[in-house]
Design a protein around this motif. Structure first.
Motif, PDB file in Angstrom:
ATOM      1  N   LEU A   1      80.748   6.350  62.102  1.00 19.49           N
ATOM      2  CA  LEU A   1      80.200   5.927  60.820  1.00 19.49           C
ATOM      3  C   LEU A   1      78.691   5.701  60.919  1.00 19.49           C
ATOM      4  O   LEU A   1      77.950   6.024  59.988  1.00 19.49           O
ATOM      5  N   VAL A   2      78.242   5.186  62.061  1.00 22.80           N
ATOM      6  CA  VAL A   2      76.796   5.057  62.290  1.00 22.80           C
ATOM      7  C   VAL A   2      76.146   6.439  62.284  1.00 22.80           C
ATOM      8  O   VAL A   2      75.100   6.652  61.647  1.00 22.80           O
ATOM      9  N   ASP A   3      76.757   7.380  62.981  1.00 21.80           N
ATOM     10  CA  ASP A   3      76.221   8.741  63.038  1.00 21.80           C
ATOM     11  C   ASP A   3      76.137   9.361  61.647  1.00 21.80           C
ATOM     12  O   ASP A   3      75.116   9.966  61.282  1.00 21.80           O
ATOM     13  N   LEU A   4      77.210   9.215  60.868  1.00 18.61           N
ATOM     14  CA  LEU A   4      77.230   9.837  59.551  1.00 18.61           C
ATOM     15  C   LEU A   4      76.192   9.193  58.625  1.00 18.61           C
ATOM     16  O   LEU A   4      75.545   9.886  57.830  1.00 18.61           O
ATOM     17  N   THR A   5      76.022   7.888  58.741  1.00 20.24           N
ATOM     18  CA  THR A   5      74.976   7.217  57.961  1.00 20.24           C
ATOM     19  C   THR A   5      73.603   7.771  58.308  1.00 20.24           C
ATOM     20  O   THR A   5      72.788   8.074  57.421  1.00 20.24           O
ATOM     21  N   ASP A   6      73.345   7.933  59.601  1.00 19.07           N
ATOM     22  CA  ASP A   6      72.061   8.495  60.034  1.00 19.07           C
ATOM     23  C   ASP A   6      71.882   9.922  59.538  1.00 19.07           C
ATOM     24  O   ASP A   6      70.762  10.340  59.212  1.00 19.07           O
ATOM     25  N   CYS A   7      72.972  10.677  59.480  1.00 24.47           N
ATOM     26  CA  CYS A   7      72.889  12.058  58.976  1.00 24.47           C
ATOM     27  C   CYS A   7      72.464  12.074  57.508  1.00 24.47           C
ATOM     28  O   CYS A   7      71.638  12.905  57.096  1.00 24.47           O
ATOM     29  N   TYR A   8      73.019  11.173  56.707  1.00 26.04           N
ATOM     30  CA  TYR A   8      72.638  11.121  55.296  1.00 26.04           C
ATOM     31  C   TYR A   8      71.173  10.730  55.137  1.00 26.04           C
ATOM     32  O   TYR A   8      70.452  11.290  54.291  1.00 26.04           O
ATOM     33  N   HIS A   9      70.705   9.782  55.941  1.00 27.63           N
ATOM     34  CA  HIS A   9      69.296   9.416  55.872  1.00 27.63           C
ATOM     35  C   HIS A   9      68.417  10.589  56.305  1.00 27.63           C
ATOM     36  O   HIS A   9      67.371  10.846  55.693  1.00 27.63           O
ATOM     37  N   ALA A  10      68.849  11.312  57.352  1.00 24.88           N
ATOM     38  CA  ALA A  10      68.103  12.491  57.780  1.00 24.88           C
ATOM     39  C   ALA A  10      68.095  13.568  56.701  1.00 24.88           C
ATOM     40  O   ALA A  10      67.171  14.382  56.624  1.00 24.88           O
ATOM     41  N   GLY A  11      69.128  13.566  55.847  1.00 28.34           N
ATOM     42  CA  GLY A  11      69.220  14.541  54.767  1.00 28.34           C
ATOM     43  C   GLY A  11      68.434  14.162  53.526  1.00 28.34           C
ATOM     44  O   GLY A  11      68.486  14.881  52.524  1.00 28.34           O
ATOM     45  N   GLY A  12      67.736  13.031  53.564  1.00 25.29           N
ATOM     46  CA  GLY A  12      66.873  12.672  52.446  1.00 25.29           C
ATOM     47  C   GLY A  12      67.459  11.665  51.477  1.00 25.29           C
ATOM     48  O   GLY A  12      66.834  11.364  50.449  1.00 25.29           O
ATOM     49  N   PHE A  13      68.640  11.137  51.764  1.00 24.99           N
ATOM     50  CA  PHE A  13      69.222  10.113  50.896  1.00 24.99           C
ATOM     51  C   PHE A  13      68.705   8.738  51.324  1.00 24.99           C
ATOM     52  O   PHE A  13      68.747   8.391  52.510  1.00 24.99           O
ATOM     53  N   LYS A  14      68.241   7.962  50.352  1.00 21.24           N
ATOM     54  CA  LYS A  14      67.732   6.622  50.655  1.00 21.24           C
ATOM     55  C   LYS A  14      68.860   5.638  50.930  1.00 21.24           C
ATOM     56  O   LYS A  14      68.677   4.672  51.667  1.00 21.24           O
ATOM     57  N   ASP A  15      70.005   5.868  50.343  1.00 14.97           N
ATOM     58  CA  ASP A  15      71.126   4.947  50.530  1.00 14.97           C
ATOM     59  C   ASP A  15      72.424   5.734  50.441  1.00 14.97           C
ATOM     60  O   ASP A  15      72.516   6.744  49.721  1.00 14.97           O
ATOM     61  N   VAL A  16      73.425   5.297  51.177  1.00 12.85           N
ATOM     62  CA  VAL A  16      74.735   5.949  51.146  1.00 12.85           C
ATOM     63  C   VAL A  16      75.808   4.884  51.299  1.00 12.85           C
ATOM     64  O   VAL A  16      75.639   3.913  52.042  1.00 12.85           O
ATOM     65  N   ARG A  17      76.860   5.023  50.549  1.00 14.90           N
ATOM     66  CA  ARG A  17      78.044   4.195  50.715  1.00 14.90           C
ATOM     67  C   ARG A  17      79.237   5.115  50.927  1.00 14.90           C
ATOM     68  O   ARG A  17      79.182   6.304  50.607  1.00 14.90           O
ATOM     69  N   PHE A  18      80.309   4.525  51.458  1.00 18.83           N
ATOM     70  CA  PHE A  18      81.441   5.344  51.885  1.00 18.83           C
ATOM     71  C   PHE A  18      82.727   4.896  51.212  1.00 18.83           C
ATOM     72  O   PHE A  18      82.921   3.712  50.922  1.00 18.83           O
ATOM     73  N   MET A  19      83.604   5.861  50.990  1.00 14.27           N
ATOM     74  CA  MET A  19      84.915   5.604  50.406  1.00 14.27           C
ATOM     75  C   MET A  19      85.939   6.411  51.202  1.00 14.27           C
ATOM     76  O   MET A  19      85.732   7.609  51.448  1.00 14.27           O
ATOM     77  N   PRO A  20      87.031   5.787  51.645  1.00 15.76           N
ATOM     78  CA  PRO A  20      88.057   6.560  52.358  1.00 15.76           C
ATOM     79  C   PRO A  20      88.523   7.741  51.511  1.00 15.76           C
ATOM     80  O   PRO A  20      88.792   7.600  50.316  1.00 15.76           O
ATOM     81  N   GLU A  21      88.614   8.889  52.123  1.00 17.53           N
ATOM     82  CA  GLU A  21      88.921  10.120  51.387  1.00 17.53           C
ATOM     83  C   GLU A  21      90.259  10.060  50.651  1.00 17.53           C
ATOM     84  O   GLU A  21      90.344  10.496  49.492  1.00 17.53           O
ATOM     85  N   PRO A  22      91.327   9.517  51.266  1.00 12.57           N
ATOM     86  CA  PRO A  22      92.585   9.477  50.499  1.00 12.57           C
ATOM     87  C   PRO A  22      92.539   8.478  49.342  1.00 12.57           C
ATOM     88  O   PRO A  22      93.246   8.652  48.353  1.00 12.57           O
ATOM     89  N   ASP A  23      91.687   7.433  49.452  1.00 11.46           N
ATOM     90  CA  ASP A  23      91.520   6.516  48.320  1.00 11.46           C
ATOM     91  C   ASP A  23      90.880   7.255  47.146  1.00 11.46           C
ATOM     92  O   ASP A  23      91.259   7.044  45.979  1.00 11.46           O
ATOM     93  N   ALA A  24      89.899   8.111  47.457  1.00  7.95           N
ATOM     94  CA  ALA A  24      89.265   8.903  46.404  1.00  7.95           C
ATOM     95  C   ALA A  24      90.278   9.848  45.755  1.00  7.95           C
ATOM     96  O   ALA A  24      90.315  10.003  44.524  1.00  7.95           O
TER      97      ALA A  24
END
Length: 421
Positions: A142-165
């Protein structure tokens, strides 16, 4: 016209990715590839053109024999030490956080171009468990994925379990009070969410569970069982001195059968190891194929052939006998893969999926007969061996096949509207 949500819902998948927003309370998926709402999670570094291509063009470049490096199933590297290892690509040193970041930046740019709106925030899907057997890796993912989103230009990211979505998007298929179980079988994980339909009040999530097992693991198992023996796996290798033999080491074949590890095999050391094995093999013609695969960088070609054979074996209406074609190694070489053979090879994995689904329901203090409806999402949920395992586990539940590739992103698009409230 209703305003678009300013938060982009993103389903970053092992095999395919998608993005969407809410428009008047309805999910609106974005064409992030021309005429397509899904983008293969694939990257190709084109050495001749000095550029990076994504999705279907990346696959076409690989199949067309362009000079470069192809990568797929990058999501499976999250939480591992490989994410932070850097390598030279197109004259720049990059680690996989940067590579995934570039992929996410491409999704962001395409979504902004399609909608005319800026997206600085993302609601991202995530597996219930990235690594079901390793809590430390699971947290690091989850730390890695957060860093990936920041590297992709997103200022903020939140997460939702995929089956909940997926539960949020598919609640209308249940009557008020019904119990639904989301069965989300993706490329790298199997995720489950048990929920109760609350009518106008929405849904009540009762339990979620996950298993690090998905479609790329099916490919790996099929490759190890049916393809790698034809490249020398299990062959006897003569000792340099004396008449004794040992079995060819398994690791090189295991990595060659694993989508995300294939690019790491194209090194001088690995090629030298394969040549030494072929030189001392009791069946040198088999190990010679391994040498060819590594020298000509055919690992992903093999993986695509296995995947194509899997799809064909899963199609009851196919017009020709399913097979794994290996003509890139030898003209006319193919391996039969009838449906029964594939089911037998994958039976243990399918059984684990069924057992994890039952455990999900048990976590809520309920039993299998309480489930009103099974809702299948994720491309690998379409596998007959998976379907059969889940139907055995929940014999009284009605089955609904949701949109395989968009069942998760629909829910993320809906939830994105209020994710940062």
């Amino acid at each position: 016209m209703a305003a678009l949500s300013s938060t982009l819902g993103i389903d970053f998948g092992t095999s395919n990715s998608a993005a969407g927003v809410a428009l008047g309370g309805v999910p609106c998926l974005i064409d992030i590839e021309q005429g397509q709402q899904t983008l293969p999670t694939a990257v190709f570094f084109d050495f001749d053109e000095k550029r990076i291509v994504y999705g279907r063009p990346a696959q076409a470049a690989l199949i067309g024999g362009d000079e470069g490096r192809y990568m797929r199933a990058l999501k499976s590297l999250l939480g591992t030490s490989l994410m932070r290892e850097s390598r030279m690509l197109l004259g720049k040193r990059m680690d996989f956080v940067a590579i995934v970041g570039r992929f996410l930046a491409e999704i962001k740019a395409r979504a902004e171009a399609a909608t005319g709106q800026k997206f600085d925030r993302a609601l991202s899907g995530r597996p219930v468990m990235f690594h079901s057997a390793d809590a430390v890796r699971n947290a690091q993912a989850l730390v890695d994925l957060t860093d990936c989103y920041h590297a992709g230009g997103f200022k903020d990211v939140r997460f939702m379990p995929e089956p909940d979505a997926a539960a949020l998007a598919n609640r209308a298929y249940l009557n008020p009070g019904d119990l639904g179980l989301i069965v989300d079988i993706g490329g790298g994980t199997s995720d489950f969410t048990l929920f109760r339909q609350q009518g106008d009040a929405g849904i009540d999530i009762l339990a979620s569970n996950g298993l690090r097992l998905g479609g790329t693991d099916f490919d790996r198992e099929l490759s190890l069982a049916h393809v790698m023996p034809h490249l020398g796996m299990g062959s006897d290798i003569k000792h340099m001195f004396g008449g004794d033999t040992h079995v060819a080491p398994q690791s090189i074949f295991a990595d060659l059968a694993t989508w995300q590890k294939i690019p790491f095999l194209y090194t001088r050391e690995t090629r030298r190891t394969a040549e030494d094995l072929a030189r001392h093999a009791m069946q040198p013609e088999l190990l010679a194929r391994l040498v060819t695969v590594l020298e000509d960088e055919l690992g992903h070609d093999l993986a695509f052939s296995v995947e194509a054979g899997k799809i064909a074996a899963n199609d009851p209406d196919g017009t020709s006998p399913p097979e794994i074609k290996l003509d890139m190694l030898e003209r006319g070489l193919s391996l039969p893969l009838p449906a029964a053979m594939m089911a037998a090879t994958l039976a243990e994995m399918a059984g684990k999926i069924g057992e994890t689904a039952r455990e999900t329901v048990a976590k809520a203090g309920l039993n299998s007969d309480d489930v009103s409806r099974l809702i299948f999402v994720g491309g690998s949920s379409l596998m007959g061996v998976v379907d059969a395992s889940l139907r055995r586990a929940f014999p009284k539940a009605e089955v609904h096949q949701a949109a395989a590739l968009t069942g998760v992103v629909d829910g993320l698009a809906l939830a994105a509207a209020t994710a940062f409230d």
